[in-house]
Scaffold this active site. Structure first.
Site, PDB file in Angstrom:
ATOM      1  N   SER A 146       0.899  -7.514   5.051  1.00 37.61           N
ATOM      2  CA  SER A 146       0.506  -8.359   6.179  1.00 37.61           C
ATOM      3  C   SER A 146       1.080  -7.804   7.471  1.00 37.61           C
ATOM      4  CB  SER A 146       1.032  -9.787   5.958  1.00 37.61           C
ATOM      5  OG  SER A 146       0.926 -10.562   7.127  1.00 37.61           O
ATOM      6  N   TYR A 159       7.886 -15.588   4.618  1.00 40.36           N
ATOM      7  CA  TYR A 159       6.723 -14.727   4.420  1.00 40.36           C
ATOM      8  C   TYR A 159       6.913 -13.386   5.128  1.00 40.36           C
ATOM      9  CZ  TYR A 159       1.786 -13.357   4.151  1.00 40.36           C
ATOM     10  OH  TYR A 159       0.612 -12.687   3.895  1.00 40.36           O
TER      11      TYR A 159
END
Length: 272
Positions: A146, A159
């Protein structure tokens, strides 16, 4: 329509019951690849498996929590027993912070759970799959990463930390894997519409999502070896011109680009 361009190869996809993982499994099955589907929910995995089998592909659905090493080892054994040696590992299973809050307000248990799934999960899979790939001197590992890995985000600290650590892990193992002709890539799909992103407040007003079919096509090309020259690097499928990146692969490697590095503050920085 099934083309069979990856006939005879085997993929293991985690988080294959829904979202990106399901679409990746279907895309690989459409190219003739046998698919090992791993996830926590048998019903969604079975639904994905049925859709893959309809395309003529072989497959198996195995329930396992990727954060549990023993469960992962058994899942890998099952896939290899029924389908054969794994050619492509897709580490897709992931979780995100439950709320957009600063770290002093997070639920500590859930914060660590995100790390367990997003970092320990891929490690567990690689630890179980890599011995066979190294012995056979071939194989590819694709980590779904990501843009959060590359920039600070005070509201998704678990995250972002897990994805940054995953990218660093790929960087750390790239040289040793290259000696055995095994490729590792970290590819970000960008913001695609899934159940996970739909629950993230930052995407509440999102109107234009990145293309999920395009990301699937990127994974298929990864299985074909199109991006092997970018071994050990980060690729953002939602933004990059992938053809240009492949053409620049030697320059990227020479400049040590597309990796996580500490930037020196100037010429006098002792870390330069």
């Amino acid at each position: 329509m099934r083309s069979g361009t990856l006939e005879g190869q085997v993929a293991l996809i985690t988080g294959a019951g829904r979202g990106i993982g399901r679409e990746i499994a279907l895309g690989l099955a459409a190219e003739g690849m046998a698919v090992g589907l791993v996830g926590r929910t048998l019903q969604t995995l079975t639904d994905t498996l049925k859709a893959c089998v309809k395309q003529g592909a072989k497959g198996i659905a195995v329930t396992a929590d990727v954060a549990h090493p023993g469960a992962v080892r058994e899942a890998v054994r099952s896939v290899e027993r029924d389908l054969g040696p794994i050619d492509l590992l897709v580490n897709n299973a992931g979780q995100v912070d439950r709320a957009e809050v600063p770290i002093w307000e997070v639920d500590p248990t859930q914060w660590w759970q995100v790390l367990e799934v997003n970092l320990r999960g891929p490690f567990n899979l690689m630890r179980s799959v890599l011995p066979g790939m190294v012995e056979r001197r071939r194989g590819r590992i694709l980590n779904l990463n990501s843009g959060f890995a590359l920039r600070p985000d005070g509201h998704y600290t678990a995250y972002a930390t897990s994805k940054g650590a995953l990218l660093q892990l790929s960087d750390n193992i790239a040289d040793s894997l290259a000696a055995h002709h095994v490729v590792v890539l970290d590819i970000s799909p960008g913001a695609v519409a899934t159940d996970m992103t739909a629950r993230m407040p930052m995407f509440a007003d999102m109107k234009e999502w990145n293309s999920l079919p395009y990301m699937v096509a990127v994974v298929v090309d990864t299985a074909r070896g199109r991006f092997d020259a970018l071994h050990g690097r980060f690729v953002h499928a939602g933004r990059d011109d992938l053809q240009q990146l492949v053409a620049m692969a030697e320059e990227i490697k020479a400049k040590d680009a597309r990796t996580l590095r500490l930037r020196p503050y100037g010429e006098d920085d002792p870390l330069l």
